[in-house]
Write a protein that holds these residues in place. Structure first.
Motif, PDB file in Angstrom:
ATOM      1  N   ARG A  12       0.833  -1.199   0.000  1.00 16.03           N
ATOM      2  CA  ARG A  12       0.000   0.000   0.000  1.00 16.03           C
ATOM      3  C   ARG A  12       0.865   1.245   0.000  1.00 16.03           C
ATOM      4  NH1 ARG A  12      -5.211  -1.461   0.882  1.00 16.03           N
ATOM      5  NH2 ARG A  12      -5.565  -3.537   1.815  1.00 16.03           N
ATOM      6  N   GLU A  13       0.489   2.216  -0.768  1.00 20.44           N
ATOM      7  CA  GLU A  13       1.187   3.499  -0.853  1.00 20.44           C
ATOM      8  C   GLU A  13       0.179   4.622  -0.612  1.00 20.44           C
ATOM      9  OE1 GLU A  13       4.345   4.155  -1.331  1.00 20.44           O
ATOM     10  OE2 GLU A  13       5.158   2.188  -1.887  1.00 20.44           O
ATOM     11  N   ALA A  14       0.631   5.661   0.094  1.00 19.08           N
ATOM     12  CA  ALA A  14      -0.228   6.822   0.361  1.00 19.08           C
ATOM     13  C   ALA A  14       0.548   8.092   0.051  1.00 19.08           C
ATOM     14  CB  ALA A  14      -0.711   6.816   1.800  1.00 19.08           C
ATOM     15  N   PRO A  15       0.743   8.397  -1.208  1.00 22.91           N
ATOM     16  CA  PRO A  15       1.535   9.579  -1.584  1.00 22.91           C
ATOM     17  C   PRO A  15       0.808  10.887  -1.262  1.00 22.91           C
ATOM     18  CG  PRO A  15       0.499   8.640  -3.507  1.00 22.91           C
ATOM     19  CD  PRO A  15       0.224   7.685  -2.374  1.00 22.91           C
ATOM     20  N   LYS A  16       1.576  11.966  -1.143  1.00 26.55           N
ATOM     21  CA  LYS A  16       0.989  13.279  -0.868  1.00 26.55           C
ATOM     22  C   LYS A  16       0.434  13.915  -2.145  1.00 26.55           C
ATOM     23  CE  LYS A  16       3.890  14.278   3.150  1.00 26.55           C
ATOM     24  NZ  LYS A  16       4.878  15.201   3.766  1.00 26.55           N
ATOM     25  N   ARG A  17       0.870  13.415  -3.278  1.00 20.42           N
ATOM     26  CA  ARG A  17       0.370  13.903  -4.553  1.00 20.42           C
ATOM     27  C   ARG A  17       0.336  12.729  -5.526  1.00 20.42           C
ATOM     28  NH1 ARG A  17       4.286  17.706  -7.827  1.00 20.42           N
ATOM     29  NH2 ARG A  17       3.487  16.436  -9.541  1.00 20.42           N
ATOM     30  N   LEU A  18      -0.559  12.802  -6.494  1.00 16.49           N
ATOM     31  CA  LEU A  18      -0.687  11.718  -7.470  1.00 16.49           C
ATOM     32  C   LEU A  18      -1.089  12.319  -8.811  1.00 16.49           C
ATOM     33  CD1 LEU A  18      -0.556   8.668  -7.963  1.00 16.49           C
ATOM     34  CD2 LEU A  18      -2.947   8.499  -7.319  1.00 16.49           C
ATOM     35  N   ARG A  19      -0.078  12.423  -9.668  1.00 16.41           N
ATOM     36  CA  ARG A  19      -0.323  12.951 -11.000  1.00 16.41           C
ATOM     37  C   ARG A  19      -0.129  11.833 -12.017  1.00 16.41           C
ATOM     38  NH1 ARG A  19      -2.203  15.905  -8.094  1.00 16.41           N
ATOM     39  NH2 ARG A  19      -1.806  18.116  -7.723  1.00 16.41           N
ATOM     40  N   THR A  20      -0.344  12.154 -13.292  1.00 12.57           N
ATOM     41  CA  THR A  20      -0.234  11.130 -14.339  1.00 12.57           C
ATOM     42  C   THR A  20       1.158  10.522 -14.369  1.00 12.57           C
ATOM     43  OG1 THR A  20      -1.908  12.260 -15.686  1.00 12.57           O
ATOM     44  CG2 THR A  20      -0.458  10.682 -16.812  1.00 12.57           C
ATOM     45  N   SER A  21       2.170  11.360 -14.222  1.00 15.98           N
ATOM     46  CA  SER A  21       3.547  10.846 -14.240  1.00 15.98           C
ATOM     47  C   SER A  21       3.795   9.938 -13.036  1.00 15.98           C
ATOM     48  CB  SER A  21       4.539  12.008 -14.225  1.00 15.98           C
ATOM     49  OG  SER A  21       4.324  12.841 -13.083  1.00 15.98           O
ATOM     50  N   ASP A  22       3.172  10.257 -11.887  1.00 14.18           N
ATOM     51  CA  ASP A  22       3.328   9.399 -10.710  1.00 14.18           C
ATOM     52  C   ASP A  22       2.659   8.039 -10.947  1.00 14.18           C
ATOM     53  OD1 ASP A  22       4.608  11.463  -9.202  1.00 14.18           O
ATOM     54  OD2 ASP A  22       2.637  12.367  -8.894  1.00 14.18           O
ATOM     55  N   PRO A  32       4.982  -9.750 -10.688  1.00  9.46           N
ATOM     56  CA  PRO A  32       4.123 -10.930 -10.515  1.00  9.46           C
ATOM     57  C   PRO A  32       3.929 -11.242  -9.032  1.00  9.46           C
ATOM     58  CG  PRO A  32       5.808 -11.337 -12.189  1.00  9.46           C
ATOM     59  CD  PRO A  32       6.178 -10.048 -11.523  1.00  9.46           C
ATOM     60  N   GLY A  33       2.696 -11.686  -8.693  1.00  7.92           N
ATOM     61  CA  GLY A  33       2.399 -12.047  -7.308  1.00  7.92           C
ATOM     62  C   GLY A  33       2.272 -10.861  -6.379  1.00  7.92           C
ATOM     63  N   GLN A  34       2.081  -9.713  -6.927  1.00 12.22           N
ATOM     64  CA  GLN A  34       2.033  -8.483  -6.112  1.00 12.22           C
ATOM     65  C   GLN A  34       0.843  -7.618  -6.512  1.00 12.22           C
ATOM     66  OE1 GLN A  34       5.683  -5.915  -5.479  1.00 12.22           O
ATOM     67  NE2 GLN A  34       4.506  -4.511  -6.786  1.00 12.22           N
ATOM     68  N   ARG A  35       0.211  -7.017  -5.525  1.00 11.38           N
ATOM     69  CA  ARG A  35      -0.827  -6.025  -5.756  1.00 11.38           C
ATOM     70  C   ARG A  35      -0.385  -4.728  -5.104  1.00 11.38           C
ATOM     71  NH1 ARG A  35      -6.462  -7.198  -3.219  1.00 11.38           N
ATOM     72  NH2 ARG A  35      -6.734  -8.549  -5.043  1.00 11.38           N
ATOM     73  N   LEU A  36      -0.304  -3.673  -5.896  1.00 15.55           N
ATOM     74  CA  LEU A  36       0.105  -2.357  -5.397  1.00 15.55           C
ATOM     75  C   LEU A  36      -1.123  -1.470  -5.342  1.00 15.55           C
ATOM     76  CD1 LEU A  36       2.287  -0.328  -4.576  1.00 15.55           C
ATOM     77  CD2 LEU A  36       2.686   0.120  -7.013  1.00 15.55           C
ATOM     78  N   VAL A  37      -1.456  -1.002  -4.130  1.00  7.10           N
ATOM     79  CA  VAL A  37      -2.625  -0.149  -3.930  1.00  7.10           C
ATOM     80  C   VAL A  37      -2.143   1.248  -3.584  1.00  7.10           C
ATOM     81  CG1 VAL A  37      -4.755   0.197  -2.625  1.00  7.10           C
ATOM     82  CG2 VAL A  37      -3.954  -2.136  -3.109  1.00  7.10           C
ATOM     83  N   VAL A  38      -2.395   2.199  -4.491  1.00  6.77           N
ATOM     84  CA  VAL A  38      -1.946   3.577  -4.301  1.00  6.77           C
ATOM     85  C   VAL A  38      -3.164   4.448  -4.024  1.00  6.77           C
ATOM     86  CG1 VAL A  38      -0.665   5.502  -5.280  1.00  6.77           C
ATOM     87  CG2 VAL A  38      -0.054   3.143  -5.924  1.00  6.77           C
ATOM     88  N   ALA A  39      -3.303   4.909  -2.797  1.00  3.54           N
ATOM     89  CA  ALA A  39      -4.457   5.731  -2.418  1.00  3.54           C
ATOM     90  C   ALA A  39      -4.362   7.108  -3.050  1.00  3.54           C
ATOM     91  CB  ALA A  39      -4.522   5.853  -0.897  1.00  3.54           C
ATOM     92  N   HIS A  40      -5.518   7.609  -3.470  1.00  2.88           N
ATOM     93  CA  HIS A  40      -5.542   8.962  -4.030  1.00  2.88           C
ATOM     94  C   HIS A  40      -5.567   9.938  -2.854  1.00  2.88           C
ATOM     95  CE1 HIS A  40      -6.549  12.469  -6.362  1.00  2.88           C
ATOM     96  NE2 HIS A  40      -6.551  11.737  -7.505  1.00  2.88           N
ATOM     97  N   GLU A  42      -6.375  12.997  -2.549  1.00  2.00           N
ATOM     98  CA  GLU A  42      -7.402  14.034  -2.520  1.00  2.00           C
ATOM     99  C   GLU A  42      -8.822  13.457  -2.552  1.00  2.00           C
ATOM    100  OE1 GLU A  42      -6.654  16.826  -5.634  1.00  2.00           O
ATOM    101  OE2 GLU A  42      -4.494  16.767  -5.319  1.00  2.00           O
ATOM    102  N   CYS A  43      -8.940  12.122  -2.523  1.00  2.00           N
ATOM    103  CA  CYS A  43     -10.273  11.507  -2.613  1.00  2.00           C
ATOM    104  C   CYS A  43     -10.292  10.223  -1.798  1.00  2.00           C
ATOM    105  CB  CYS A  43     -10.629  11.230  -4.079  1.00  2.00           C
ATOM    106  SG  CYS A  43     -12.307  10.590  -4.296  1.00  2.00           S
ATOM    107  N   PRO A  44     -10.753  10.284  -0.550  1.00  2.00           N
ATOM    108  CA  PRO A  44     -10.803   9.088   0.293  1.00  2.00           C
ATOM    109  C   PRO A  44     -11.630   7.974  -0.365  1.00  2.00           C
ATOM    110  CG  PRO A  44     -11.180  11.040   1.610  1.00  2.00           C
ATOM    111  CD  PRO A  44     -11.200  11.488   0.178  1.00  2.00           C
ATOM    112  N   GLY A  45     -11.132   6.765  -0.319  1.00  4.02           N
ATOM    113  CA  GLY A  45     -11.827   5.616  -0.902  1.00  4.02           C
ATOM    114  C   GLY A  45     -11.402   5.302  -2.322  1.00  4.02           C
ATOM    115  N   LEU A  46     -10.749   6.273  -2.984  1.00  8.47           N
ATOM    116  CA  LEU A  46     -10.296   6.056  -4.359  1.00  8.47           C
ATOM    117  C   LEU A  46      -8.844   5.617  -4.351  1.00  8.47           C
ATOM    118  CD1 LEU A  46     -10.746   6.265  -7.451  1.00  8.47           C
ATOM    119  CD2 LEU A  46     -10.026   8.674  -7.278  1.00  8.47           C
ATOM    120  N   ALA A  47      -8.528   4.565  -5.123  1.00  6.02           N
ATOM    121  CA  ALA A  47      -7.158   4.074  -5.169  1.00  6.02           C
ATOM    122  C   ALA A  47      -6.840   3.546  -6.561  1.00  6.02           C
ATOM    123  CB  ALA A  47      -6.947   2.975  -4.136  1.00  6.02           C
TER     124      ALA A  47
END
Length: 451
Positions: A12-22, A32-40, A42-47
């Motif tokens: 899980r990742e919780a960056p302070k900013r999330l743009r297209t390049s990020d 393989p064998g990995q799930r990466l969840v990047v929280a948005h 500026e929008c709780p619940g969106l990842a």
């Protein structure tokens, strides 16, 4: 990804900013064998959820309200909004906030989407071909529209064949039935535009099939109902053509001259000329229904158009023909009178037979069914037989001689008069087939033989 969530390594990742390049940078970190969840941020619940081969924007939320039984909040649910290739982080945030607003107003977004997906999947599975398989089971059990039992097997077979042929003609058997609309029905009609009778038969069969689909609540409307009446196949004009006795005699003689013609085909053609029955009835004639001694053919109810047993007198001209066949077949007690080439079924190939008869006789534009008109016309207009008697010989489904109340009370068979009609008819034929016979005709028939 086919691996179960339990086997995945979740990061899980919780960056302070999330743009297209990020987002692109996180995509490059997939494994393989990995799930990466990047929280948005500026929008709780969106990842942004990234697997080894896929990535998507996912909105997670708890539906409003509580379970009326347990009193607890409903469990969290989620819905996919789209991939980062379609939605930038900003677009994903706007879409998620719009859904949240609808969710707060009481709309079950996840449920609606799930229902739509299920409905779409069900519609895709309900193809014409699959429903036709169900229709094949239903149709033989359907009662006639006017009552009086179920449909005859021959009718069922023909109706199903028409439906299948119609949809096959436009390559629509594998399509969902819900996708069949007005344009597809018009395409079916266009495919048979030059064949009025076949086009009408196809349209009627397809319409009955789609009526059943509508009754099963699979479609909202039968698309055949959307076709304007002026574009539907018209009923073919009633045929008025009939053959004279000399013309029928010419066809009788031609049947004995065609090279390579099977004996059963030859005798069938001659039998149809001498006995004004329906062609299908003659083809399906069986020895167990024939009494050559008394000259009677007893048609069982399952063979006749009106589903009532029918008795036909067979004069000497016909009995002679049948006796020769009976002898050649080894005097069987049962079986087909006119068997197919291999002897396993009734004879077929009427269209081929007719083409040969036309060429050999030099007469064109006729059909074997015309013999029934010839029988009535000649004996009624030129010999004075009662139309009611001739109608009984033909065994019409709704005899013109017995409408309304008369049909209820008039049950007489007029057997003697029917026998005489058959005798006169065959004597006229015989007089033209064998001219010497004309010398022995009754006085009231001689003028017809000379015509």
């Amino acid at each position: 990804m086919t691996e179960s969530a339990a086997k995945l390594k979740i990061i899980r990742e919780a960056p302070k900013r999330l743009r297209t390049s990020d987002a692109d940078r996180y995509w490059r970190q997939r494994a393989p064998g990995q799930r990466l969840v990047v929280a948005h941020p500026e929008c709780p619940g969106l990842a942004l959820v990234i697997h080894a081969k896929t990535w998507a924007w996912v909105l997670s939320f708890k539906p409003r309200g509580r379970d009326s039984v347990t009193g607890k909040r409903f469990p969290s649910t989620s819905m996919t909004l789209g991939s980062p290739e379609q939605l930038s982080p900003e677009d994903a945030k706007d879409k998620a906030n719009a859904y949240k607003g609808q969710q707060k107003s009481g709309v079950d977004l996840a449920g609606e989407r799930r229902s739509k997906l299920e409905a779409d999947a069900k519609a895709r599975s309900q193809t014409v071909e699959r429903l036709l398989d169900r229709y094949k089971v239903y149709l033989p059990t359907r009662e006639k529209r006017k009552g009086g039992g179920t449909l005859k097997s021959a009718y069922v077979t023909e109706d199903l064949a028409c439906v299948e042929a119609a949809f096959q003609a436009i390559n629509a058997l594998s399509r969902p039935v819900g996708s069949i609309g007005k344009s597809e029905i018009l395409a079916i009609l266009k495919h048979r535009a030059s064949e009025q009778k076949t086009g009408r038969r196809w349209f009627q069969s397809v319409s009955r099939f789609l009526d059943w689909v509508h009754e099963e609540e699979i479609i909202d409307v039968n698309p055949c109902e959307l076709i304007p009446k002026n574009r539907r196949p018209k009923k073919p004009k009633d045929r008025k053509h009939y053959l004279s006795v000399p013309e029928l005699a010419a066809i009788w003689k031609a049947a004995g001259t065609v090279e390579g013609l099977n004996d059963a085909h030859r005798d069938l053609q001659r039998f149809i000329i001498a006995v004004p029955c329906r062609v299908s009835e003659a083809r399906l004639m069986r020895w167990e229904h024939v009494n050559l001694v008394e000259g009677i053919w007893m048609q069982p109810d399952k063979m006749t158009s009106n589903e009532k047993a029918h008795r036909i007198y067979l004069p000497s001209l016909v009995c002679g023909l049948l006796a020769a066949r009976h002898e050649a077949q080894g005097k069987p007690k049962a079986g087909w009178v006119f068997p197919g080439p291999r002897g396993k079924g009734a004879i077929t190939g009427e269209s081929t037979l007719k083409a040969r008869m036309e060429k050999a006789s030099g007469l064109t534009g006729w059909w074997n069914h015309d013999v029934r008109r010839s029988f009535v016309t000649v004996l009624s207009e030129e010999h004075g037989h009662e139309e009611a008697v001739l109608d009984l010989v033909l065994n019409h489904k709704a005899s013109a001689s017995r409408p309304g109340v008369m049909g209820t009370y008039q049950r007489a068979e007029k057997w003697n008069a029917r026998k005489q009609a058959m005798v006169d008819w065959c004597e006229l034929l015989d007089a033209h087939i064998n001219p010497v016979t004309a010398e022995h005709l009754p006085e009231n028939l001689r003028h017809l033989a000379a015509a």
